[in-house]
Design a protein around this motif. Sequence first.
Motif, PDB file in Angstrom:
ATOM      1  N   ALA A 302      45.309  30.046  71.998  1.00 34.33           N
ATOM      2  CA  ALA A 302      45.916  29.076  72.917  1.00 34.33           C
ATOM      3  C   ALA A 302      45.552  27.643  72.528  1.00 34.33           C
ATOM      4  CB  ALA A 302      45.480  29.373  74.342  1.00 34.33           C
ATOM      5  N   LEU A 303      44.402  27.474  71.889  1.00 35.25           N
ATOM      6  CA  LEU A 303      43.986  26.122  71.465  1.00 35.25           C
ATOM      7  C   LEU A 303      44.982  25.507  70.484  1.00 35.25           C
ATOM      8  CD1 LEU A 303      40.179  26.665  70.783  1.00 35.25           C
ATOM      9  CD2 LEU A 303      41.209  25.505  72.720  1.00 35.25           C
ATOM     10  N   PHE A 304      45.768  26.381  69.805  1.00 34.90           N
ATOM     11  CA  PHE A 304      46.684  25.879  68.775  1.00 34.90           C
ATOM     12  C   PHE A 304      48.125  25.799  69.272  1.00 34.90           C
ATOM     13  CE2 PHE A 304      43.004  27.547  66.730  1.00 34.90           C
ATOM     14  CZ  PHE A 304      42.766  26.666  65.691  1.00 34.90           C
ATOM     15  N   SER A 305      48.339  25.969  70.585  1.00 37.10           N
ATOM     16  CA  SER A 305      49.731  26.001  71.062  1.00 37.10           C
ATOM     17  C   SER A 305      50.400  24.658  70.751  1.00 37.10           C
ATOM     18  CB  SER A 305      49.790  26.321  72.555  1.00 37.10           C
ATOM     19  OG  SER A 305      49.293  25.236  73.272  1.00 37.10           O
ATOM     20  N   GLY A 306      51.597  24.742  70.197  1.00 38.90           N
ATOM     21  CA  GLY A 306      52.339  23.536  69.812  1.00 38.90           C
ATOM     22  C   GLY A 306      51.965  23.025  68.443  1.00 38.90           C
ATOM     23  N   ARG A 307      50.918  23.587  67.837  1.00 40.55           N
ATOM     24  CA  ARG A 307      50.478  23.073  66.530  1.00 40.55           C
ATOM     25  C   ARG A 307      50.796  24.025  65.384  1.00 40.55           C
ATOM     26  NH1 ARG A 307      44.840  21.458  65.776  1.00 40.55           N
ATOM     27  NH2 ARG A 307      44.085  22.694  67.536  1.00 40.55           N
ATOM     28  N   ILE A 308      51.091  25.294  65.726  1.00 47.38           N
ATOM     29  CA  ILE A 308      51.359  26.246  64.630  1.00 47.38           C
ATOM     30  C   ILE A 308      52.728  26.907  64.833  1.00 47.38           C
ATOM     31  CG2 ILE A 308      48.970  26.741  63.924  1.00 47.38           C
ATOM     32  CD1 ILE A 308      49.029  29.163  65.782  1.00 47.38           C
ATOM     33  N   GLU A 309      53.665  26.049  65.243  1.00 46.17           N
ATOM     34  CA  GLU A 309      55.022  26.532  65.550  1.00 46.17           C
ATOM     35  C   GLU A 309      55.677  27.219  64.344  1.00 46.17           C
ATOM     36  OE1 GLU A 309      55.692  24.185  69.052  1.00 46.17           O
ATOM     37  OE2 GLU A 309      54.711  26.119  68.802  1.00 46.17           O
ATOM     38  N   GLU A 310      55.419  26.666  63.147  1.00 43.80           N
ATOM     39  CA  GLU A 310      56.109  27.171  61.959  1.00 43.80           C
ATOM     40  C   GLU A 310      55.450  28.454  61.405  1.00 43.80           C
ATOM     41  OE1 GLU A 310      52.840  24.626  60.435  1.00 43.80           O
ATOM     42  OE2 GLU A 310      54.085  24.704  62.222  1.00 43.80           O
ATOM     43  N   ILE A 311      54.391  28.933  62.113  1.00 41.62           N
ATOM     44  CA  ILE A 311      53.679  30.139  61.641  1.00 41.62           C
ATOM     45  C   ILE A 311      54.030  31.327  62.546  1.00 41.62           C
ATOM     46  CG2 ILE A 311      51.370  31.169  61.388  1.00 41.62           C
ATOM     47  CD1 ILE A 311      50.360  28.397  60.635  1.00 41.62           C
ATOM     48  N   THR A 312      54.297  32.496  61.925  1.00 38.93           N
ATOM     49  CA  THR A 312      54.557  33.701  62.720  1.00 38.93           C
ATOM     50  C   THR A 312      53.205  34.336  63.064  1.00 38.93           C
ATOM     51  OG1 THR A 312      56.447  34.029  61.295  1.00 38.93           O
ATOM     52  CG2 THR A 312      55.861  35.869  62.746  1.00 38.93           C
ATOM     53  N   VAL A 313      52.975  34.538  64.360  1.00 37.56           N
ATOM     54  CA  VAL A 313      51.693  35.158  64.757  1.00 37.56           C
ATOM     55  C   VAL A 313      51.935  36.643  65.019  1.00 37.56           C
ATOM     56  CG1 VAL A 313      49.812  35.140  66.428  1.00 37.56           C
ATOM     57  CG2 VAL A 313      50.910  32.989  65.769  1.00 37.56           C
ATOM     58  N   GLN A 314      51.202  37.480  64.296  1.00 34.01           N
ATOM     59  CA  GLN A 314      51.318  38.936  64.519  1.00 34.01           C
ATOM     60  C   GLN A 314      50.072  39.413  65.229  1.00 34.01           C
ATOM     61  OE1 GLN A 314      51.966  40.880  60.777  1.00 34.01           O
ATOM     62  NE2 GLN A 314      54.183  40.562  60.872  1.00 34.01           N
ATOM     63  N   ARG A 315      50.242  39.792  66.505  1.00 35.90           N
ATOM     64  CA  ARG A 315      49.077  40.277  67.261  1.00 35.90           C
ATOM     65  C   ARG A 315      49.005  41.796  67.152  1.00 35.90           C
ATOM     66  NH1 ARG A 315      51.199  36.488  70.430  1.00 35.90           N
ATOM     67  NH2 ARG A 315      49.901  34.933  71.472  1.00 35.90           N
ATOM     68  N   ASN A 316      47.826  42.311  66.916  1.00 39.27           N
ATOM     69  CA  ASN A 316      47.634  43.766  66.909  1.00 39.27           C
ATOM     70  C   ASN A 316      46.329  44.023  67.668  1.00 39.27           C
ATOM     71  OD1 ASN A 316      47.499  46.421  66.351  1.00 39.27           O
ATOM     72  ND2 ASN A 316      47.366  46.232  64.117  1.00 39.27           N
ATOM     73  N   LEU A 317      46.384  43.731  68.972  1.00 44.27           N
ATOM     74  CA  LEU A 317      45.156  43.796  69.779  1.00 44.27           C
ATOM     75  C   LEU A 317      45.081  45.151  70.485  1.00 44.27           C
ATOM     76  CD1 LEU A 317      45.317  40.244  71.414  1.00 44.27           C
ATOM     77  CD2 LEU A 317      44.414  40.888  69.193  1.00 44.27           C
ATOM     78  N   THR A 318      44.049  45.926  70.145  1.00 45.64           N
ATOM     79  CA  THR A 318      43.902  47.255  70.759  1.00 45.64           C
ATOM     80  C   THR A 318      43.559  47.096  72.239  1.00 45.64           C
ATOM     81  OG1 THR A 318      43.025  47.966  68.655  1.00 45.64           O
ATOM     82  CG2 THR A 318      42.687  49.466  70.495  1.00 45.64           C
ATOM     83  N   PRO A 319      44.347  47.687  73.129  1.00 46.00           N
ATOM     84  CA  PRO A 319      44.055  47.511  74.556  1.00 46.00           C
ATOM     85  C   PRO A 319      42.834  48.341  74.983  1.00 46.00           C
ATOM     86  CG  PRO A 319      45.987  48.903  74.261  1.00 46.00           C
ATOM     87  CD  PRO A 319      45.529  48.522  72.891  1.00 46.00           C
ATOM     88  N   GLU A 320      42.247  47.908  76.077  1.00 47.02           N
ATOM     89  CA  GLU A 320      41.116  48.608  76.721  1.00 47.02           C
ATOM     90  C   GLU A 320      39.959  48.908  75.774  1.00 47.02           C
ATOM     91  OE1 GLU A 320      42.729  51.929  78.890  1.00 47.02           O
ATOM     92  OE2 GLU A 320      44.200  50.582  79.776  1.00 47.02           O
ATOM     93  N   LEU A 321      39.583  47.901  75.009  1.00 48.21           N
ATOM     94  CA  LEU A 321      38.400  48.066  74.148  1.00 48.21           C
ATOM     95  C   LEU A 321      37.149  47.944  75.006  1.00 48.21           C
ATOM     96  CD1 LEU A 321      39.405  45.899  71.072  1.00 48.21           C
ATOM     97  CD2 LEU A 321      38.893  48.326  71.058  1.00 48.21           C
ATOM     98  N   PRO A 322      36.058  48.606  74.625  1.00 50.63           N
ATOM     99  CA  PRO A 322      34.833  48.426  75.403  1.00 50.63           C
ATOM    100  C   PRO A 322      34.363  46.964  75.352  1.00 50.63           C
ATOM    101  CG  PRO A 322      34.495  49.911  73.546  1.00 50.63           C
ATOM    102  CD  PRO A 322      35.913  49.510  73.509  1.00 50.63           C
ATOM    103  N   PRO A 323      33.658  46.489  76.383  1.00 54.04           N
ATOM    104  CA  PRO A 323      33.256  45.080  76.386  1.00 54.04           C
ATOM    105  C   PRO A 323      32.182  44.770  75.333  1.00 54.04           C
ATOM    106  CG  PRO A 323      32.367  46.215  78.286  1.00 54.04           C
ATOM    107  CD  PRO A 323      33.210  47.203  77.572  1.00 54.04           C
ATOM    108  N   VAL A 324      32.212  43.517  74.845  1.00 56.87           N
ATOM    109  CA  VAL A 324      31.144  43.078  73.932  1.00 56.87           C
ATOM    110  C   VAL A 324      30.236  42.129  74.702  1.00 56.87           C
ATOM    111  CG1 VAL A 324      32.181  43.259  71.660  1.00 56.87           C
ATOM    112  CG2 VAL A 324      32.702  41.300  73.061  1.00 56.87           C
TER     113      VAL A 324
END
Length: 455
Positions: A302-324
């Motif tokens: 979110a810190l980069f919103s509006g700054r990396i428009e020309e980059i495709t972001v591919q998220r592969n976030l595993t849901p319900e991971l144990p907490p760190v």
Amino acid sequence: MLLLITVFVFFSSVWLALFLSKQITRPVEALADAMNEIARGRYGRRVTAMATGEMGDLVHSFNHMAGDLESSRHVAESAKAQLTAANLAVEERRRELETIIETIPSGVVTLDSAGVVLQANRAFAALMGIKKNAPQPGARIENLLPAECAEDLAGTIRRGSRMGAASTEVEFHAHGRTVHLAITSARLELGRGQVGSVLVVEDTTELLRAQRQLAWKEVAQQVAHEIKNPLTPIALSAERIGRHLDRAQPDSPNIIRKCSEVILGCVGTLRTLVDQFSALAQFPAPQPRACDINQIVEAALALFSGRIEEITVQRNLTPELPPVMADAESIRRALANLIDNAAEAMQGSLLRVLGLRTALSEDGAAIEVTVSDTGSGLTDEIRERLFLPFYSTKRRGTGLGLSIAAKIVQEHGGSISAEPNEPKGARFLVRLPLMEASAEPASAAAAEKSAKGIA
Ligand code: ADP
């Protein structure tokens, strides 16, 4: 005549009686002698007395039995000799191993499952400052180390038993000096289902001191270099301003403006350098809490919103991971550094894909966060120096981003490494231990604990 016949009959019957009795008593006596001889260990003895009928069978059976006994005895004797030789070899090997363990300069100590010392070498006693040759078997390991290290050590022994091997570095004060020890604990199968540990303890005080001196020397050189770079254009611009103020030519205001812009730009670079340097020097102590890593990744992005428009972001976030167990703010800052570098590395690329992946590690003991890009990639030279403070290949880079990220991850007991990405670019892998694995004290020593994890 009658008397003569009587005498003849009498002598004949006496002779016959004697003759018959000899046929039995002689072999019996021989048998008795042979038995005594065999009982004394002369297994080669046989009965040679002549005997007939049943007595002959008895003598034959006896000789047969004595022969069997002799050959069994030979077999038993050669087995005994082999066993003795094997025992000697085992004993020699044991003594050899004992000598090796006693001679190596690292402390070696074996513990049972309750942490009681089974065996320890002289180097271990010397490291622990124990006067006698070696600590007595039966002593508890936590009583041999200073109290401040006991908890850290217990955690490492637990982790070593669970994962095969684990290492830690402890620091304590003894005899007016600070001692640094690197301790590796490995699981030890003691037989009959019992599991203990073997600890290898090394004194890293001198090594660390040398490393720190070297690191400081490098930092000092880099700081001097980084400060010197903007000083030259500042000096040149100031000189030019001076010249134009004296001569006051028509284009002087323009030139003076340009020079002042150069000076301001250089001052900006110096300020960034100083800010980053002081950030590296005075990190606030992390406040670890149970966190959802996916949320931290999203916050960093979110810190980069509006700054990396020309980059495709591919998220592969595993849901319900144990907490760190992590300081969310610090980890977000570390990930933001990685995303920032990835975005910068892709500036000249046609394909611009930023990959963000979270997953449970294969051994289930950590969470892995991967930040990948399709940028310029890493050469061998860059990979070797990536995490060193002030190493940068960028014109305006400070070279502090990755060393800050690495420091944060280290403070969390994790590790960070870099590898090539497929089909191109770089991939940074951050490993953060799970809550249970990182529940050991976040002491000062913990900050340095995983330095080896940095590629
Ligand atoms: P800086 O960004 O100020 O140069 P860093 O410590 O963040 O400092 O990075 C050090 C160097 O590592 C960079 O100058 C760059 O050469 C290299 N680097 C870091 N991230 C990447 C990346 N994703 N792809 C290629 N090179 C990278």
